[in-house]
Each structure stands twice: as structure tokens, then as C-alpha cells.
Design an enzyme around this catalytic site. Structure first.
Site, PDB file in Angstrom:
ATOM      1  N   HIS A  43      26.283  46.804  94.091  1.00 48.55           N
ATOM      2  CA  HIS A  43      26.583  47.413  92.767  1.00 48.55           C
ATOM      3  C   HIS A  43      28.016  47.316  91.731  1.00 48.55           C
ATOM      4  CE1 HIS A  43      27.105  51.767  90.489  1.00 48.55           C
ATOM      5  NE2 HIS A  43      27.614  51.187  89.693  1.00 48.55           N
ATOM      6  N   HIS A  59      30.363  46.293  87.631  1.00 49.24           N
ATOM      7  CA  HIS A  59      30.287  46.601  86.243  1.00 49.24           C
ATOM      8  C   HIS A  59      30.859  44.757  85.709  1.00 49.24           C
ATOM      9  CE1 HIS A  59      28.540  50.371  85.968  1.00 49.24           C
ATOM     10  NE2 HIS A  59      29.534  50.843  87.259  1.00 49.24           N
ATOM     11  N   ARG A 118      30.775  44.169  82.578  1.00 48.26           N
ATOM     12  CA  ARG A 118      31.036  44.438  80.953  1.00 48.26           C
ATOM     13  C   ARG A 118      30.248  43.028  80.128  1.00 48.26           C
ATOM     14  NH1 ARG A 118      31.680  49.170  82.572  1.00 48.26           N
ATOM     15  NH2 ARG A 118      33.458  49.638  83.104  1.00 48.26           N
ATOM     16  N   ASN A 133      25.033  49.513  81.685  1.00 46.43           N
ATOM     17  CA  ASN A 133      25.945  50.086  80.919  1.00 46.43           C
ATOM     18  C   ASN A 133      26.657  49.102  79.720  1.00 46.43           C
ATOM     19  OD1 ASN A 133      27.223  49.811  82.786  1.00 46.43           O
ATOM     20  ND2 ASN A 133      28.136  51.736  82.899  1.00 46.43           N
ATOM     21  N   LYS A 175      18.270  51.238  86.606  1.00 47.67           N
ATOM     22  CA  LYS A 175      19.901  51.799  86.909  1.00 47.67           C
ATOM     23  C   LYS A 175      19.035  52.936  85.968  1.00 47.67           C
ATOM     24  CE  LYS A 175      23.589  53.888  88.138  1.00 47.67           C
ATOM     25  NZ  LYS A 175      24.628  53.196  87.498  1.00 47.67           N
ATOM     26  N   HIS A 208      22.394  57.507  89.087  1.00 50.51           N
ATOM     27  CA  HIS A 208      23.679  57.619  89.684  1.00 50.51           C
ATOM     28  C   HIS A 208      23.730  59.234  88.976  1.00 50.51           C
ATOM     29  CE1 HIS A 208      28.055  58.270  88.278  1.00 50.51           C
ATOM     30  NE2 HIS A 208      27.773  59.512  87.803  1.00 50.51           N
ATOM     31  N   HIS A 246      27.152  54.516  94.491  1.00 51.26           N
ATOM     32  CA  HIS A 246      28.429  55.418  95.135  1.00 51.26           C
ATOM     33  C   HIS A 246      28.592  56.749  95.457  1.00 51.26           C
ATOM     34  CE1 HIS A 246      27.572  56.338  91.442  1.00 51.26           C
ATOM     35  NE2 HIS A 246      27.843  55.314  90.687  1.00 51.26           N
ATOM     36  N   ASP A 255      30.854  49.071  93.384  1.00 48.04           N
ATOM     37  CA  ASP A 255      31.276  50.198  91.814  1.00 48.04           C
ATOM     38  C   ASP A 255      33.098  50.102  91.470  1.00 48.04           C
ATOM     39  OD1 ASP A 255      30.425  51.563  89.705  1.00 48.04           O
ATOM     40  OD2 ASP A 255      31.354  53.499  90.546  1.00 48.04           O
ATOM     41  N   ALA A 310      36.735  56.910  83.056  1.00 46.89           N
ATOM     42  CA  ALA A 310      36.420  56.668  84.656  1.00 46.89           C
ATOM     43  C   ALA A 310      35.938  55.186  85.226  1.00 46.89           C
ATOM     44  CB  ALA A 310      35.455  57.580  84.741  1.00 46.89           C
TER      45      ALA A 310
HETATM   46  O1  DOR Z   1      33.689  55.235  87.369  1.00 50.87           O
HETATM   47  C1  DOR Z   1      32.637  54.870  87.466  1.00 50.87           C
HETATM   48  N1  DOR Z   1      32.450  54.200  85.939  1.00 50.87           N
HETATM   49  N2  DOR Z   1      31.959  54.780  87.598  1.00 50.87           N
HETATM   50  C2  DOR Z   1      30.885  54.821  86.897  1.00 50.87           C
HETATM   51  O2  DOR Z   1      29.467  54.965  87.017  1.00 50.87           O
HETATM   52  C3  DOR Z   1      30.383  53.869  85.589  1.00 50.87           C
HETATM   53  C4  DOR Z   1      31.813  52.952  85.904  1.00 50.87           C
HETATM   54  C5  DOR Z   1      32.088  52.296  84.814  1.00 50.87           C
HETATM   55  O3  DOR Z   1      31.427  51.644  83.845  1.00 50.87           O
HETATM   56  O4  DOR Z   1      33.390  52.478  84.040  1.00 50.87           O
HETATM   57 ZN    ZN Z   2      28.504  52.032  88.387  1.00 49.91          ZN
END
Ligand code: DOR
Ligand code: ZN
Length: 335
Positions: free
Chosen positions: A13, A15, A17, A41, A95, A134, A168, A240, A256
């Protein structure tokens, strides 16, 4: 000096970007992991086959290693069986986000009624495409994950052949739900094995520990630790790790996300060693994921050594978890 060798670590899991941020963070993961499930995302989210292929290409370019596989995902929306058939060789999972639950999730699902989702989820089930979830409602923030358990149960019962990953997980309730249905699995982050809400907001607010789902109570962390340290066969490591620029974290309206990619394996060694469970770390960081997802990662051996490592203050414009602090384990080399 004490050493530990990890074969083919996987981050199930992650990210990454896009654009400049991708160029900073991608090499940090490809250095020490053989593969990762890459979250969709982006803004806008990854919802087309072209989008998946192009994003994969940009990831491969940003990686400084060939021995790394980005396992691609689509952002859930209604997808026809025909589309999923054409996408199946290019994606590992879809997802699903509740709309507004976290960073860049606005295009997510507004309610989890089964019937509108049936065609897509049945096709995924038939085609062997995994569903990553999620799992949070829009209730009181500390209760969101526990309240979501009924949705997991409904998905598990209605689509018994669909592999469903509870992403997560942060609560005792999620740990209990995991074993109730054969087709439920879970990822656990390294930060949720270490912190509780007290670390985030019990004293001065620590924005770099703020994430969704928010860290919970000590008994929740203990429940996660118990199954992670035992390398429960249905759990896998998923960091995550989510990079946000420093000015967006240290601001009014902090996004977040906790950035752990470059320190995750070192922290896991520390946690597993402290709990006399180092022998289970291989299963937690790779073997379970290989079995659950049916993936065969690129060969990579990461040798860690019990030597102090001072975490950099920044990677590019991103502040990592434990910035400036000393970790007890370092990455010695990667073969
Ligand atoms: O804390 C998080 N950040 N939780 C998520 O589910 C997404 C992630 C983000 O893309 O920054
Ligand atoms: Zn995530």
C-alpha cells in the site's frame, strides 16, 4: 554485528504521487523494495487504462532501479466487465474510497449499496482482480473504522470469491473481523504498530503523524502488533507512506499522510526485534503478500544491520516520520 537479510520486501500500500514528488519518492521505495501496490488517488484519479499505462511508465522512469515492479491499481468507479477484461493484464487491484474519507478521495463512493456495485465486483471476482478498501465511515473520527466492519462483512458475504483487502487497519474490531471471512485480508502500516492518538494529539500537535485512519487506542495498537508480529497469514505490510510537502503538513488544514518509505524496513526491524519476533518479519514484509496476491517479485536481497541510522530532516520537501531521530537499524546493502 547483528544482521538480518530480507528477501524481496513488498510494500502492499503505497502513495507515489506524480511529477516532481514522484521523482523524489519513487527511488526511495525502489531502493529497498521489490514491488509495491501503487495507490490511484492522483488528481484526477487513475480511472482509465491509458491512465494506468502512462502512470506506470512515469513510475518506471522515476525509479532508479529496474528490479522493482509497481503493481498498478484503478480508482473504483463503475467499470463494465468488458473494460475490466481489457484492463486485467495491466492492473493488480481496484481501490475503493468512501467519498471524502481521506486525501484526494472526493470521487469515491457515496454509499456502499451492493446492487449498484454488483456488476463491477462480480467481474473483478471472476477475473481475479483484488479489491482494496479504505474502510472508514463518515462518523465520529475514532469510530469510523469500527463502524465500517458491517460493510466489510456485506462485501465478503456477497462476493465470496473476491479477495478483499482491509487497508491500513487500525482497530481491534478490524483484527477480529479479519478471521470471520475467508476472503478478507489486511495491510498494516509501520506507524500504526508504533503510535496511538496520544502521539498525534496528546501533547503538542504532531502533524507529521496525522493520517487517515487516525491512530487509535493502546489496545488497538496491541491487537495490530499481535497479528503483525505473528505474521498472521492474512496480513501483509503496507506502509501507506504518503508524501505531502512540508508546508502542507505544517499548516492550518494539514493533509492526512505519514511519510515512512525510506525508514519502514529499519523501523520494522526495531519493532520485531524488541518483541523477539525477527524470524517472522520475512513473512510479514513479503511471503504473505506473495501468497495472498499471487505475485512473484523481482529478486532483491536487503541486508539490514543493527547500527544507528539518523533519519534525515527532509527528503526533498517532505518530512519523514522520526525526522532527525536515531533508528537502531540501518540498511547495509541491497543485492
Ligand atoms: O493518511 C492518509 N494519506 N491516508 C490515506 O488514506 C491517503 C493518504 C494520502 O494519499 O495522502
Ligand atoms: Zn493510502
Amino acid at each position: 554485528m547483528k544482521t538480518l537479510s530480507l528477501m524481496m520486501p513488498l510494500d502492499m500500500h503505497l502513495h507515489l504521487r506524480d511529477e516532481e514528488m514522484l521523482k523524489i519518492v519513487a527511488p526511495l521505495t525502489s531502493y529497498s523494495f521489490s514491488g509495491a501496490i501503487v495507490m490511484p488517488n492522483l488528481v484526477p484519479p487513475v480511472t482509465t487504462l491509458e491512465g494506468v499505462k502512462e502512470y506506470r511508465h512515469r513510475i518506471k522512469e522515476a525509479m532508479e532501479a529496474d528490479d522493482f515492479e509497481p503493481y498498478m491499481t484503478l480508482f473504483y468507479q463503475h467499470y463494465s466487465r468488458e473494460f475490466l477484461e481489457s484492463a486485467r493484464d495491466h492492473i493488480t487491484a481496484v481501490k475503493i474510497y468512501p467519498s471524502g474519507a481521506t486525501t484526494n478521495s472526493e470521487g469515491g463512493v457515496v454509499n456502499f449499496d451492493i446492487e449498484p456495485m454488483r456488476e463491477t465486483l462480480e467481474a473483478m471476482s471472476d477475473l481475479g482482480i483484488v479489491l482494496c478498501v479504505h474502510g472508514e465511515t463518515m462518523g465520529f473520527v475514532m469510530d469510523r473504522e469500527a463502524e465500517f466492519m458491517s460493510v466489510y462483512e456485506m462485501l465478503a458475504v456477497n462476493f465470496p470469491k473476491l479477495k478483499i483487502i482491509m487497508e491500513h487497519i487500525t482497530t481491534r474490531e478490524a483484527v477480529e473481523t479479519l478471521d470471520k471471512y475467508e476472503n478478507l485480508y489486511a495491510t498494516i502500516t509501520v506507524h500504526h504498530l508504533m503510535i496511538t492518538l496520544d502521539d498525534v494529539a496528546g501533547g503538542m500537535l504532531r502533524p507529521h503523524l496525522f493520517c487517515k485512519p487516525i491512530a487509535k487506542r493502546p489496545h488497538d495498537r496491541d491487537a495490530l502488533l499481535k497479528i503483525a508480529l505473528a505474521a498472521h497469514p492474512k496480513v501483509m505490510f503496507g506502509s501507506d507512506s504518503a508524501p505531502h510537502p512540508k508546508h502542507k503538513k505544517e499548516s492550518c488544514g494539514c493533509g492526512a499522510g505519514v511519510f515512512t518509505a525510506p525508514i519502514a524496513l529499519q523501523l520494522l526491524c526495531e519493532i520485531f526485534e524488541e518483541n523477539n519476533a525477527l524470524e517472522n518479519l520475512q513473512a510479514f514484509v513479503s511471503d504473505n503478500a506473495q501468497r495472498i496476491y499471487g505475485v512473484c517479485p523481482e529478486y532483491k536481497e536487503v541486508v539490514l544491520v543493527k547500527r544507528d541510522f539518523t533519519v534525515p530532516q527532509m527528503y526533498g520537501e517532505v518530512v519523514p516520520m522520526r525526522a532527525g531521530e536515531i533508528l537502531r537499524w540501518s540498511i547495509e546493502r541491497v543485492d
